[in-house]
Each structure stands twice: as structure tokens, then as C-alpha cells.
Write a protein that holds these residues in place. Structure first.
Motif, short mmCIF file in Angstrom:
data_model
loop_
_atom_site.label_atom_id
_atom_site.label_comp_id
_atom_site.label_asym_id
_atom_site.label_seq_id
_atom_site.Cartn_x
_atom_site.Cartn_y
_atom_site.Cartn_z
N ASN A 238 -9.59 3.23 3.12
CA ASN A 238 -8.52 2.14 2.32
C ASN A 238 -9.14 1.98 1.01
N VAL B 266 -4.60 5.00 0.39
CA VAL B 266 -5.15 5.49 1.75
C VAL B 266 -5.49 7.04 1.65
N MET C 250 0.85 -1.23 0.02
CA MET C 250 0.03 -0.11 -0.15
C MET C 250 1.01 1.12 0.13
#
Length: 229
Positions: free
Chosen positions: A139, A130, A125
Motif C-alpha cells: 500500500n 497499491v 485508493m
């Protein structure tokens, strides 16, 4: 795109069983009957998790795992009929991420695959995946919305989620009802102000501690809505 699972086992029945359970979760699968074939499949395909049997002819699972780890960090779950601690340690030190002994419960294997996929997604990620505004956490990979520090689960409808993300991505900017409607519904705006207002009210009821005095989504009367951050 659905996760891809590479299933490597010389036992045809076990391959079929795992294949059925993985597909029932919506995963795509690639099957290989030994380590050499698995390595060829990996050259041709991008996979998210590898389920790898230890005891196989031609190239066993330990050798295959070591070879995979030369240029890949794809999560590997090893399967073995051996249950001794030394075998488990050997499997994990060869580069495996998890270990399951045969006979195994297919539901447990499925749970472990899910865990590896989630962990890999979190590791991969980036800040673009985010959105955080104060303690509001969105998210974008798994479409999860939560308020940090609060245990409550927030379940938004697809439309509510799209509206929230649109406002969050444009924080500190007032979005008109027209912009919101045409961005989320992908239709020309025909005075659907009330529909947007209803969805905003429902979002506030789910993310705000006091919906009548919202912390996140502000109403700009006569114009539209905004999230300040």
C-alpha cells in the motif's frame, strides 16, 4: 501532507481541547465557532475530517451537515450533549458518518478520526496506490507491506521499503546494483554491492516464507535483482 481536521464547536474550551489532541497526532487543524464560519472555511480549504457540534447558535450542526452534504463527501463526526437514540439517528441521517455524545473521551474521538481518515484513504485508493504481486500487497499510501492470507506484521526500514517498491514497480525487469543504489540512496554508485545485498537479505527474511528459496525477489547473478510477477 498531513490530514486537515476542521473543528466546529461554539464552546471555546472544547475547540481548544480537540485542537490539542488533533495536533498531538500530527494533524493540521482549522477552527470554527459556528456552522456559517465552518462553511466559509470549507470554501477556502480542503479538509479530511470535520468534527461538528450539533447545538450551536446561528447555524446548528444538523443544518450545517445538510449544507455540507450538498457538494461534499468529507467524513463528518457529530458531537452532541444529547444521547437519545432519535438524536443519534437524526444526526446520521442528515449525512454524518459517526456520532459521539458529550462529555466524550478525547482519545476515543481521536481514534474515530483516525478510522475515518483510513476509511477515506481506502475509498479514494486507485490501482496506482497499491502494488500486488501474487499475495504480496504494498500500500503506497500508508507504506504498509503485507502478505495476503498471513497474519504476520511486516516492518521494513525506510531503505528496505524503498528497495522493495523500486523492484515491485519494475517487476519482470532486472535492476542492476547501480540502478538500485542511485535510485534509493540518491548518491552516485561507488561499488556498494555488499550494502545492497545485506538489505535484500533482510527484506527476504521479512517477506519470504523461505528466504533461502525466495518467491518474490530473485538474484540475477553478476547483474542485480528482480521481482517476477
Amino acid at each position: 501532507m498531513n490530514p486537515v481536521i476542521l473543528i466546529v464547536d461554539d464552546d471555546n474550551e472544547i475547540r481548544k481541547l480537540i485542537d490539542i489532541y488533533m495536533k498531538s497526532e500530527g494533524y493540521n487543524t482549522i477552527l470554527a465557532e459556528n456552522g456559517l464560519i465552518a462553511l466559509e472555511k470549507l470554501k477556502e480549504n480542503s479538509v479530511d475530517v470535520i468534527i461538528l457540534d450539533v447545538m450551536m447558535p446561528i447555524m446548528n450542526g444538523i443544518e450545517t451537515c445538510v449544507k455540507i452534504r450538498e457538494d461534499s463527501i468529507t467524513p463528518i463526526i457529530m458531537l452532541s450533549a444529547k444521547s437519545e437514540d432519535l438524536d443519534k439517528i437524526y444526526g446520521l441521517t442528515s449525512g454524518a458518518d459517526d456520532y459521539l455524545t458529550k462529555p466524550f473521551n478525547p482519545l476515543e474521538l481521536t481514534a474515530r478520526v483516525k478510522s475515518q481518515i483510513r476509511r477515506n484513504q481506502m475509498n479514494n485508493m486507485t490501482s496506482e496506490d497499491v502494488i500486488e504481486i501474487d499475495n504480496l500487497h504494498i500500500n503506497l499510501l500508508n507504506r504498509e507491506v503485507k502478505i495476503i492470507g498471513e497474519p504476520r506484521e511486516i516492518k521494513l526500514t525506510p531503505i528496505e521499503y524503498e528497495i522493495l517498491v523500486l523492484l515491485a514497480k519494475n517487476k519482470n525487469r532486472v535492476l542492476t546494483n547501480k540502478v538500485i543504489y542511485e535510485s534509493v540512496w540518491n548518491e552516485e554508485f561507488y561499488g556498494a554491492k555488499n550494502s545492497i545485498m545485506v538489505h535484500i537479505r533482510k527484506i527476504r527474511e521479512k517477506i519470504e516464507n523461505d528466504p533461502k528459496n525466495p518467491k518474490f525477489i530473485s538474484t540475477v547473478w553478476g547483474v542485480g535483482y528482480m521481482i517476477e510477477g
